[in-house]
Design an enzyme around this catalytic site. Structure first.
Site, PDB file in Angstrom:
ATOM      1  N   HIS A   1       0.908  -1.153   0.029  1.00  0.00           N
ATOM      2  CA  HIS A   1       0.154  -0.033  -0.083  1.00  0.00           C
ATOM      3  C   HIS A   1       0.808   1.184   0.096  1.00  0.00           C
ATOM      4  O   HIS A   1       1.134   1.756   1.101  1.00  0.00           O
ATOM      5  CB  HIS A   1      -0.877   0.065   1.171  1.00  0.00           C
ATOM      6  CG  HIS A   1      -1.864  -1.423   1.189  1.00  0.00           C
ATOM      7  ND1 HIS A   1      -1.376  -2.359   1.796  1.00  0.00           N
ATOM      8  CD2 HIS A   1      -3.051  -1.235   1.055  1.00  0.00           C
ATOM      9  CE1 HIS A   1      -2.276  -3.190   1.759  1.00  0.00           C
ATOM     10  NE2 HIS A   1      -3.540  -2.702   1.198  1.00  0.00           N
TER      11      HIS A   1
ATOM     12  N   HIS B   1      -2.011  -0.843   7.125  1.00  0.00           N
ATOM     13  CA  HIS B   1      -1.767  -1.140   5.675  1.00  0.00           C
ATOM     14  C   HIS B   1      -0.379  -0.286   5.158  1.00  0.00           C
ATOM     15  O   HIS B   1       0.020  -0.646   4.297  1.00  0.00           O
ATOM     16  CB  HIS B   1      -2.820  -1.247   4.823  1.00  0.00           C
ATOM     17  CG  HIS B   1      -3.605   0.348   4.736  1.00  0.00           C
ATOM     18  ND1 HIS B   1      -4.564   0.385   5.740  1.00  0.00           N
ATOM     19  CD2 HIS B   1      -3.530   1.386   4.142  1.00  0.00           C
ATOM     20  CE1 HIS B   1      -5.127   1.613   5.686  1.00  0.00           C
ATOM     21  NE2 HIS B   1      -4.334   2.235   4.530  1.00  0.00           N
TER      22      HIS B   1
ATOM     23  N   LEU C   1      -8.625  -2.661  10.698  1.00  0.00           N
ATOM     24  CA  LEU C   1      -8.884  -1.269  10.872  1.00  0.00           C
ATOM     25  C   LEU C   1      -9.557  -0.769  12.246  1.00  0.00           C
ATOM     26  O   LEU C   1     -10.341  -1.397  12.706  1.00  0.00           O
ATOM     27  CB  LEU C   1      -9.511  -0.575   9.951  1.00  0.00           C
ATOM     28  CG  LEU C   1      -8.534  -0.719   8.418  1.00  0.00           C
ATOM     29  CD1 LEU C   1      -9.116  -0.277   7.361  1.00  0.00           C
ATOM     30  CD2 LEU C   1      -7.009   0.278   8.620  1.00  0.00           C
TER      31      LEU C   1
ATOM     32  N   ASP D   1      -9.434   6.982   7.013  1.00  0.00           N
ATOM     33  CA  ASP D   1     -10.697   6.854   6.788  1.00  0.00           C
ATOM     34  C   ASP D   1     -11.444   5.499   7.334  1.00  0.00           C
ATOM     35  O   ASP D   1     -12.488   5.506   8.020  1.00  0.00           O
ATOM     36  CB  ASP D   1     -11.068   7.153   5.382  1.00  0.00           C
ATOM     37  CG  ASP D   1     -10.975   8.617   5.095  1.00  0.00           C
ATOM     38  OD1 ASP D   1     -11.388   9.515   5.672  1.00  0.00           O
ATOM     39  OD2 ASP D   1      -9.807   8.735   4.062  1.00  0.00           O
ATOM     40  N   GLY D   2     -10.540   4.356   6.914  1.00  0.00           N
ATOM     41  CA  GLY D   2     -11.366   3.158   7.488  1.00  0.00           C
ATOM     42  C   GLY D   2     -11.262   3.045   9.179  1.00  0.00           C
ATOM     43  O   GLY D   2     -12.172   2.317   9.289  1.00  0.00           O
TER      44      GLY D   2
ATOM     45  N   ARG E   1     -18.488 -17.047  39.190  1.00  0.00           N
ATOM     46  CA  ARG E   1     -18.283 -15.645  39.140  1.00  0.00           C
ATOM     47  C   ARG E   1     -17.924 -14.902  40.446  1.00  0.00           C
ATOM     48  O   ARG E   1     -17.226 -13.897  40.606  1.00  0.00           O
ATOM     49  CB  ARG E   1     -19.423 -14.837  38.445  1.00  0.00           C
ATOM     50  CG  ARG E   1     -20.694 -15.043  39.122  1.00  0.00           C
ATOM     51  CD  ARG E   1     -21.803 -14.210  38.523  1.00  0.00           C
ATOM     52  NE  ARG E   1     -23.031 -14.457  39.149  1.00  0.00           N
ATOM     53  CZ  ARG E   1     -23.983 -13.573  39.159  1.00  0.00           C
ATOM     54  NH1 ARG E   1     -23.891 -12.391  38.611  1.00  0.00           N
ATOM     55  NH2 ARG E   1     -25.200 -13.800  39.816  1.00  0.00           N
TER      56      ARG E   1
ATOM     57  N   GLU F   1     -17.531  -3.326  24.887  1.00  0.00           N
ATOM     58  CA  GLU F   1     -16.968  -4.345  24.971  1.00  0.00           C
ATOM     59  C   GLU F   1     -15.712  -4.149  24.088  1.00  0.00           C
ATOM     60  O   GLU F   1     -14.311  -4.717  24.471  1.00  0.00           O
ATOM     61  CB  GLU F   1     -17.676  -5.742  24.598  1.00  0.00           C
ATOM     62  CG  GLU F   1     -18.803  -6.160  25.703  1.00  0.00           C
ATOM     63  CD  GLU F   1     -20.081  -5.350  25.116  1.00  0.00           C
ATOM     64  OE1 GLU F   1     -21.052  -5.545  25.721  1.00  0.00           O
ATOM     65  OE2 GLU F   1     -20.087  -4.635  24.140  1.00  0.00           O
TER      66      GLU F   1
ATOM     67  N   HIS G   1     -28.331 -14.688  25.244  1.00  0.00           N
ATOM     68  CA  HIS G   1     -27.526 -14.663  26.445  1.00  0.00           C
ATOM     69  C   HIS G   1     -26.510 -15.962  26.547  1.00  0.00           C
ATOM     70  O   HIS G   1     -25.930 -16.023  27.416  1.00  0.00           O
ATOM     71  CB  HIS G   1     -27.817 -13.844  27.434  1.00  0.00           C
ATOM     72  CG  HIS G   1     -28.339 -12.478  27.374  1.00  0.00           C
ATOM     73  ND1 HIS G   1     -29.064 -11.915  26.180  1.00  0.00           N
ATOM     74  CD2 HIS G   1     -27.966 -11.552  27.966  1.00  0.00           C
ATOM     75  CE1 HIS G   1     -29.137 -10.805  26.373  1.00  0.00           C
ATOM     76  NE2 HIS G   1     -28.421 -10.208  27.652  1.00  0.00           N
TER      77      HIS G   1
END
Length: 657
Positions: free
Chosen positions: A27, A67, A118, A154-155, A351, A405, A467
């Site tokens: 690129h 890139h 990206l 931009d990406g 948990r 996330e 979920h």
């Protein structure tokens, strides 16, 4: 004679164009378009020293538009990084070269992170900038005071993760984060107008950023903008209006320069247009000397910093944190906690067991910085030792990441890359898919990031199939260099956390239950049995083992109850708890065979899809678990409905005898 800054920028352009041409792939357009802005940044603002590339207080530079990797490789070569030689530049994209198609963390010094997907760069840079502020709060301006610079395209700004990152940085007021947007209005498919018409300046302003717009080919204008950005107390975005492939006589401004070689004729015309007479990969000596002088000027700044560090009483702790070494005595303290668990025999959900383990660990490992994606009360990731991180107050150790996330995972990568911090963050296991791109980079870069993934099965009950992560754990196990752990009880959960903090070059994912789990490990041992990946929890009785039942997580309960059924019928049966496939696979062949048993029927039980289990149960074994999506109902009803019961496990074993 002084070398003109424009000529210094042309050195980047020709190295990039020639390397892509020789590789016949790459690129060239982006490095050619941003060469002026990058020249200004590195020659007039960046604090770095190629002779000490890992200097802790260096400025960080992230090429989010990965890139355009030849921009970074050119800068590293020109400024004098020893491993970035002319041969490496000329072998761009070739096997064994450190100049991969996209920047790969660990391949070459000066590459702060792997970029190419990206949006990951700008989002990870937010974590780096946050790391700088957290370490600054701990050690002061004399020891930690640096900027994080980003070149994004931009990406990058089209990707959804950029919104999460921009919002997060604005909320935190990360004033030492400066993003330079390569505003060239070109993407692979052509003009960006085919795809977007966003007002990026308004977008950044809306998230609390300082914003400027300049001609990206006017080096003085770029310099004025960077200088102004350094003085703000908010993150800054500088929109650099550029021409992709600048300098190419007929292709400049065209998407044809984005991802393909310019061609010999175009490069020859470019040499004539820009007055560049040097052969491919050759840099005129005066130009190279000018760039090497840029690289050399950081040494005095670095030496002065080293003097301040040597005189600082906190030097030892700072160097320990930056090295990633754990504090002395942590394991003894944690084993005392584990011993208490075996005595108390709590029937916690894993948990909850994770929260209790974190309470112990965060009190003795101060570099642990936690957080959750708006699920703190469900993931149970907050501890008494981890105060809140707030704008202007970075003394805390807990991040409220919000419903971001992906941004959370990228920020944790940035914290780990910055150094001095051991990040962990939580969400529901099913939402790991939302942050998979960043989790993959954790694994690819080999960074110690811990993912706390609760509500790990149909056992979460009424929230239903949206979920219930029936397929998620299998997909995570498929990822190289990610240790997935699904502990069965409070003791195993503690052991899995001990594994997670000791993994220096591997991220971890802890899959944790909503529902309670009996405590099976009631006899204490300092040895971390979970670190072996699997072990015999209950041996066969009354003769040679005929059946091996393998369970993970909360389904160890079904395995243990099925063992009772089989033993009562005179079938000698062992139960193996297997919290981690990856850790088990790392054991010797002899140990693995001893655990799984030779010439026995093997039955695995897990409230998830069976993909991959054939590796452990073999052709004569069978699997009890899910075959499709779950349903909304109380957990107990779901286990019965889907046939994940002790009776079903025992019947499956007998069917194979």
């Amino acid at each position: 004679m002084t070398v003109a800054p424009e000529t210094m920028a042309n050195a980047i352009r020709f190295l990039s164009a020639d390397a892509v041409q020789k590789a016949n792939s790459g690129h060239p357009g982006m490095p050619m378009g941003m060469a002026d802005a990058a020249t200004v940044l590195f020659s007039r603002f960046m604090k770095f020293d190629p002779k000490a590339p890992n200097w802790a207080d260096r400025d960080r530079f992230v090429l989010s538009a990965g890139h355009g990797s030849m921009l970074l490789y050119s800068l590293l070569y020109l400024t004098g990084y020893e491993d970035m030689t002319k041969d490496q530049i000329s072998n761009f994209r070739q096997f064994g070269a450190i100049t991969a198609g996209h920047p790969e963390y660990g391949h070459a010094t000066g590459i702060e992170m792997t970029t190419g997907p990206l949006g990951q760069g700008i989002a990870t840079a937010v974590g780096m900038a946050l790391g700088e502020r957290l370490m600054n709060a701990k050690f002061n301006d004399d020891i930690v005071d640096h900027y994080t610079y980003v070149i994004a395209g931009d990406g990058c700004l089209m990707e959804g993760i950029s919104h999460e990152a921009i919002s997060m940085a604005g909320r935190l007021g990360l004033g030492k984060l400066i993003v330079m947007w390569d505003d060239n209005e070109i993407c692979i498919d052509g003009a960006t107008s085919k795809t977007v018409n966003d007002d990026q300046i308004a977008r950044f302003k809306a998230s609390g950023w300082d914003v400027q717009a300049v001609d990206g080919h006017d080096q003085e204008a770029v310099a004025v903008a960077i200088e102004a950005a350094q003085k703000t107390d908010t993150p800054s975005m500088i929109a650099c209006k550029t021409t992709i492939g600048w300098g190419a006589p007929t292709k400049a401004g065209s998407h044809s320069t984005h991802g393909a070689p310019l061609g010999d004729d175009e490069i020859a015309g470019m040499r004539e247009k820009l007055g560049w007479t040097a052969a491919p990969f050759e840099i005129p000596q005066d130009v190279l000397d000018a760039w090497r002088a840029v690289g050399a000027k950081g040494s005095s700044t670095r030496e002065a910093w080293e003097g301040r560090l040597n005189a600082d009483g906190a030097k030892g702790e700072f160097e320990r944190l930056m090295s990633g070494a754990l504090p002395n005595g942590w394991k003894d303290a944690f084993n005392a906690y584990k011993k208490q668990l075996s005595e108390d025999k709590p029937g916690w959900a894993t948990r909850k067991a994770s929260q209790e383990a974190l309470n112990a660990l965060t009190a003795i490992i101060p570099e642990m910085v936690g957080g959750s994606a708006d699920l703190t009360g469900s993931n149970l990731t907050k501890t008494p030792s981890t105060g809140d991180v707030e704008p202007g107050n970075f003394d805390g150790r807990y991040m409220y990441y919000g419903v971001r996330e992906h941004g959370m995972a990228a920020a944790m990568n940035g914290l780990a890359l910055h150094g001095g911090i051991m990040p962990y963050g939580g969400t529901f296991l099913v939402f790991a898919d939302y942050m998979r791109g960043s989790m993959r980079l954790s694994a690819l870069m080999g960074k110690r990031v811990a993912y706390v993934l609760t509500h790990d099965s149909i056992g979460l009950g009424e929230d239903g199939p949206t979920h219930q992560p029936v397929e998620t754990i299998a997909s995570m196990r498929a990822m190289p260099n990610l240790v997935v752990m699904r502990p069965a009880d409070a003791v195993e959960t503690a052991e899995c956390w001990a594994v997670a903090v000791e993994l220096s070059k591997t991220p971890s994912a802890l899959a944790l239950s909503r529902q309670g789990a009996p405590c099976y490990r009631t006899e204490h041992t300092d040895e971390n049995l979970s670190a072996k990946g699997a072990y015999i929890l209950a041996e066969a009785e009354g003769g040679d083992r005929k059946v091996t039942l393998i369970g993970t997580g909360t389904e160890v309960k079904q395995a243990m109850e099925a063992r009772d059924i089989l033993q009562a019928e005179g079938i000698p049966t062992a139960v193996v708890s297997m919290p981690s496939w990856e850790l088990f696979d790392a054991q010797s062949a002899e140990y693995r065979l001893d655990v799984l048993g030779e010439d026995t029927v093997r039955v695995a039980v897990e409230a998830a899809l069976g993909m991959g289990w054939e590796k452990y149960i073999g052709g004569g074994g069978t699997f009890v678990g899910m075959t499709g999506f779950g349903a909304s109902a109380p957990a107990g009803e779901l286990y019965k409905h889907f046939g994940i019961t002790a009776e079903a496990v025992a019947a499956a074993a007998k069917s194979k005898l």
